[in-house]
Design a protein around this motif. Structure first.
Motif, PDB file in Angstrom:
ATOM      1  N   VAL A   1      18.639  -0.054  26.701  1.00  0.00           N
ATOM      2  CA  VAL A   1      17.587  -0.193  25.691  1.00  0.00           C
ATOM      3  C   VAL A   1      18.255  -0.016  24.334  1.00  0.00           C
ATOM      4  N   PRO A   2      18.472  -1.077  23.589  1.00  0.00           N
ATOM      5  CA  PRO A   2      19.338  -1.016  22.410  1.00  0.00           C
ATOM      6  C   PRO A   2      18.854  -0.088  21.304  1.00  0.00           C
ATOM      7  N   PHE A   3      17.546   0.148  21.211  1.00  0.00           N
ATOM      8  CA  PHE A   3      17.027   0.939  20.098  1.00  0.00           C
ATOM      9  C   PHE A   3      16.777   2.399  20.457  1.00  0.00           C
ATOM     10  N   SER A   4      17.204   2.849  21.667  1.00  0.00           N
ATOM     11  CA  SER A   4      16.936   4.235  22.040  1.00  0.00           C
ATOM     12  C   SER A   4      17.964   4.757  23.026  1.00  0.00           C
ATOM     13  N   VAL A   5      18.586   5.883  22.673  1.00  0.00           N
ATOM     14  CA  VAL A   5      19.482   6.565  23.598  1.00  0.00           C
ATOM     15  C   VAL A   5      18.666   7.191  24.726  1.00  0.00           C
ATOM     16  N   GLY A   6      17.540   7.810  24.365  1.00  0.00           N
ATOM     17  CA  GLY A   6      16.710   8.480  25.358  1.00  0.00           C
ATOM     18  C   GLY A   6      16.136   7.535  26.395  1.00  0.00           C
ATOM     19  N   LEU A   7      15.670   6.366  25.951  1.00  0.00           N
ATOM     20  CA  LEU A   7      15.108   5.402  26.892  1.00  0.00           C
ATOM     21  C   LEU A   7      16.189   4.795  27.785  1.00  0.00           C
ATOM     22  N   THR A   8      17.394   4.642  27.258  1.00  0.00           N
ATOM     23  CA  THR A   8      18.495   4.172  28.098  1.00  0.00           C
ATOM     24  C   THR A   8      18.829   5.206  29.159  1.00  0.00           C
ATOM     25  N   TYR A   9      18.799   6.476  28.782  1.00  0.00           N
ATOM     26  CA  TYR A   9      19.015   7.569  29.728  1.00  0.00           C
ATOM     27  C   TYR A   9      17.935   7.549  30.809  1.00  0.00           C
ATOM     28  N   GLN A  10      16.674   7.378  30.387  1.00  0.00           N
ATOM     29  CA  GLN A  10      15.569   7.350  31.343  1.00  0.00           C
ATOM     30  C   GLN A  10      15.618   6.105  32.219  1.00  0.00           C
ATOM     31  N   LEU A  11      16.126   5.002  31.677  1.00  0.00           N
ATOM     32  CA  LEU A  11      16.271   3.792  32.479  1.00  0.00           C
ATOM     33  C   LEU A  11      17.185   4.056  33.670  1.00  0.00           C
ATOM     34  N   ALA A  12      18.240   4.843  33.450  1.00  0.00           N
ATOM     35  CA  ALA A  12      19.145   5.186  34.544  1.00  0.00           C
ATOM     36  C   ALA A  12      18.442   6.046  35.579  1.00  0.00           C
ATOM     37  N   LEU A  13      17.633   7.005  35.106  1.00  0.00           N
ATOM     38  CA  LEU A  13      16.891   7.853  36.051  1.00  0.00           C
ATOM     39  C   LEU A  13      15.903   7.022  36.861  1.00  0.00           C
ATOM     40  N   VAL A  14      15.191   6.120  36.191  1.00  0.00           N
ATOM     41  CA  VAL A  14      14.217   5.270  36.886  1.00  0.00           C
ATOM     42  C   VAL A  14      14.917   4.376  37.901  1.00  0.00           C
ATOM     43  N   GLY A  15      16.027   3.771  37.499  1.00  0.00           N
ATOM     44  CA  GLY A  15      16.727   2.874  38.406  1.00  0.00           C
ATOM     45  C   GLY A  15      17.269   3.598  39.625  1.00  0.00           C
ATOM     46  N   LEU A  16      17.898   4.745  39.404  1.00  0.00           N
ATOM     47  CA  LEU A  16      18.474   5.483  40.520  1.00  0.00           C
ATOM     48  C   LEU A  16      17.384   6.065  41.415  1.00  0.00           C
ATOM     49  N   TYR A  17      16.363   6.660  40.788  1.00  0.00           N
ATOM     50  CA  TYR A  17      15.273   7.242  41.579  1.00  0.00           C
ATOM     51  C   TYR A  17      14.516   6.157  42.341  1.00  0.00           C
ATOM     52  N   GLY A  18      14.226   5.042  41.667  1.00  0.00           N
ATOM     53  CA  GLY A  18      13.490   3.967  42.329  1.00  0.00           C
ATOM     54  C   GLY A  18      14.248   3.395  43.503  1.00  0.00           C
ATOM     55  N   GLY A  19      15.561   3.160  43.331  1.00  0.00           N
ATOM     56  CA  GLY A  19      16.356   2.628  44.436  1.00  0.00           C
ATOM     57  C   GLY A  19      16.415   3.586  45.609  1.00  0.00           C
TER      58      GLY A  19
ATOM     59  N   PRO B   1      18.766  -1.847  16.694  1.00  0.00           N
ATOM     60  CA  PRO B   1      19.653  -1.121  17.624  1.00  0.00           C
ATOM     61  C   PRO B   1      20.211   0.143  16.978  1.00  0.00           C
ATOM     62  N   ARG B   2      20.415   1.153  17.807  1.00  0.00           N
ATOM     63  CA  ARG B   2      21.005   2.401  17.313  1.00  0.00           C
ATOM     64  C   ARG B   2      22.527   2.257  17.316  1.00  0.00           C
ATOM     65  N   PRO B   3      23.155   2.525  16.184  1.00  0.00           N
ATOM     66  CA  PRO B   3      24.620   2.397  16.137  1.00  0.00           C
ATOM     67  C   PRO B   3      25.342   3.457  16.958  1.00  0.00           C
ATOM     68  N   ASP B   4      24.655   4.580  17.260  1.00  0.00           N
ATOM     69  CA  ASP B   4      25.320   5.662  18.000  1.00  0.00           C
ATOM     70  C   ASP B   4      25.127   5.541  19.513  1.00  0.00           C
ATOM     71  N   LEU B   5      24.468   4.483  19.985  1.00  0.00           N
ATOM     72  CA  LEU B   5      24.286   4.291  21.424  1.00  0.00           C
ATOM     73  C   LEU B   5      25.570   3.735  22.029  1.00  0.00           C
ATOM     74  N   LYS B   6      26.141   4.487  22.950  1.00  0.00           N
ATOM     75  CA  LYS B   6      27.374   4.058  23.626  1.00  0.00           C
ATOM     76  C   LYS B   6      26.975   3.429  24.958  1.00  0.00           C
ATOM     77  N   THR B   7      26.926   2.126  25.007  1.00  0.00           N
ATOM     78  CA  THR B   7      26.454   1.440  26.207  1.00  0.00           C
ATOM     79  C   THR B   7      27.593   1.222  27.196  1.00  0.00           C
ATOM     80  N   LEU B   8      27.229   1.020  28.452  1.00  0.00           N
ATOM     81  CA  LEU B   8      28.222   0.674  29.460  1.00  0.00           C
ATOM     82  C   LEU B   8      28.760  -0.729  29.187  1.00  0.00           C
ATOM     83  N   PRO B   9      30.039  -0.952  29.375  1.00  0.00           N
ATOM     84  CA  PRO B   9      30.595  -2.297  29.162  1.00  0.00           C
ATOM     85  C   PRO B   9      29.906  -3.316  30.077  1.00  0.00           C
ATOM     86  N   GLY B  10      29.553  -4.453  29.502  1.00  0.00           N
ATOM     87  CA  GLY B  10      28.955  -5.524  30.291  1.00  0.00           C
ATOM     88  C   GLY B  10      27.448  -5.495  30.376  1.00  0.00           C
TER      89      GLY B  10
END
Length: 461
Positions: A82-100, A14-23
């Motif tokens: 995505v615990p090991f990537s800030v970029g992939l977590t960012y893209q996960l949000a784009l995929v989720g929002l765009y897909g929905g 995991p990246r220590p600098d990834l600031k994840t959403l609570p929960g």
């Protein structure tokens, strides 16, 4: 055995600098695969069936699957990271929002509000020998613009034909659904015709052309921009300087480098997938329309950059959830009738929807909304810049027309341009204007990416 200690961890730590959403928790394979798979099952039932006996039952099942898929898409960035990537977590949000949003559009908005269900489109390419002269907008060589491709493939005239009927049999239906699910990049459907802009007079590059493009043009741009990002980060930001502590010139250089990195990375991915799917030709999945349709040095306005100089992969989302509501609101406020022009609402609506999409993605890697509005200010500023530049063009052209006593027929329809009324300095002013706007407003984007840790990850640190 010491050798194995040097092998990368799978998955990476995991990246220590990834600031994840609570929960939120780590993304699982099931959570990642469920939304697109259910979406695909719903797409199988989207076209009408020849028999009307079970239409109602199929409609209920289809809408149930679509609603479940949309819910899971929207839930992705709110429940997982995505615990090991800030970029992939960012893209996960784009995929989720765009897909929905895509699911809502495909199964509920378009069919029930507009009576529209997409049909399959097949592309046909006829060889041509004559090279057409320069054209406004997307030129004949636009396919090669920012893919850094040099015209060396087959010169063709492209036509697209739409199927008159619906898929026949389950195999055809399965192919139809797959093409639609992958249509974000422009494969096969009129549904995504707004995602790309191209001309009928185009070029069909070969695998050799694309490989040459990657090795000779894309990779050098990618590596140079990456080296600049790494240099600025290691020499300044890693030592505790914030983005705003940097001299303005370094802020501009970092902003431009991030933009060049993204452009070349998108081009690399586009050409790479085109090479992988080239053996499927002439299937529509092998056809990759242009991602960009103008060279950077050809652009003369902010509107030109966003219309031709950047990818249009989110175009359908911005059209449905931004442009149309913006036009409706402007007509409502100004008392205009349906069908009348509403350019201000159109422009601002598109940019506001883009602002929300990107800010939503930013907030998933910043632990919340605090500091996540840099992207919003960036897109809002560019939307305002387009409105301003169009207003200035109108005033300038009116003045020139009046001074020369020329009729309205000399005024072009696109962007207020006027044939025969250009000045030698128009191109210089336009280029300075759009570059300054992008760099100045882009600082908001770059600042947020530095804070979120995206720039550090892009630098490979």
């Amino acid at each position: 055995m010491a050798f194995f200690s040097y092998l990368p961890t799978i998955p990476p730590p995991p990246r220590p600098d990834l600031k994840t959403l609570p929960g939120t928790t780590s993304l699982t394979p099931l959570a990642a695969l469920a939304p697109p798979l259910i979406y695909y099952l719903a797409l199988l039932l989207l076209p009408p069936f020849p028999s009307h006996s079970y239409q109602r039952a199929f409609a209920i099942l289809r809408n149930t699957l679509a609603a479940a898929s949309g819910f899971l898409f929207f839930r992705l960035p709110l429940a997982y990271h995505v615990p090991f990537s800030v970029g992939l977590t960012y893209q996960l949000a784009l995929v989720g929002l765009y897909g929905g949003c895509r699911v809502l559009d495909a199964f509920f908005i378009s069919p029930y509000l507009f009576g529209h269900i997409p049909r399959r489109v097949k592309y046909h390419h006829a060889p041509r020998t004559a090279r057409p002269g320069p054209r406004r907008g997307a030129s004949a060589e636009s396919y090669f613009s920012l893919h850094f491709l040099k015209p060396g493939g087959e010169a063709v005239i492209e036509t697209a034909t739409t199927d008159e009927g619906w898929p026949h049999g389950w195999l055809d239906r399965m192919s139809w659904a797959l093409e639609l699910e992958l249509s974000m990049r422009g494969a096969g459907f009129t549904w995504t015709s707004a995602d790309v802009r191209h001309t009928r007079h185009t070029w069909r590059p070969s695998v050799r052309d694309r490989t040459h493009s990657i090795l000779v043009h894309v990779l050098p741009v990618l590596l140079v921009s990456w080296a600049i990002i790494l240099d600025i980060y290691t020499l300044r930001i890693s030592h505790g300087e914030t983005f705003d502590d940097l001299p303005y010139i370094l802020q501009a250089v970092l902003t431009a480098s991030l933009g060049a990195f993204l452009m070349s990375a998108f081009s690399l991915g586009h050409s790479g997938f085109a090479i992988m799917l080239a053996p499927l030709k002439p299937h529509p999945l092998s056809y990759f329309p242009p991602l960009y349709t103008a060279r950077v040095w050809e652009l003369k306005s902010v509107r030109g950059f966003w219309s031709y100089g950047w990818h249009r992969l989110f175009s359908r989302l911005f059209l449905v959830y931004g442009v149309w509501p913006g036009e409706w609101l402007e007509r409502k406020l100004t008392g205009r009738k349906p069908g009348e022009e509403a350019d201000v609402g159109k422009v601002l609506g598109g940019f506001v929807s883009s602002a929300f999409v990107h800010s939503f993605a930013a907030h998933t890697v910043m632990g919340g909304w605090n500091g996540a509005f840099g992207e919003a200010w960036f897109f809002a500023g560019n939307g305002l810049a387009v409105v301003i530049e169009e207003g200035v063009k109108t005033v300038v052209l009116r003045h020139r027309r009046k001074s020369k006593k020329q009729g309205k027929k000399e005024i072009g329809e696109e962007g207020g341009n006027s044939k025969g009324m250009e000045r030698w300095y128009d191109g210089i002013v336009g280029r300075v204007w759009w570059i300054c706007v992008l760099l100045y407003t882009g600082r908001n984007f770059a600042r947020g990416w530095v804070i979120a840790g995206l720039v550090r990850e892009m630098a490979g640190l």
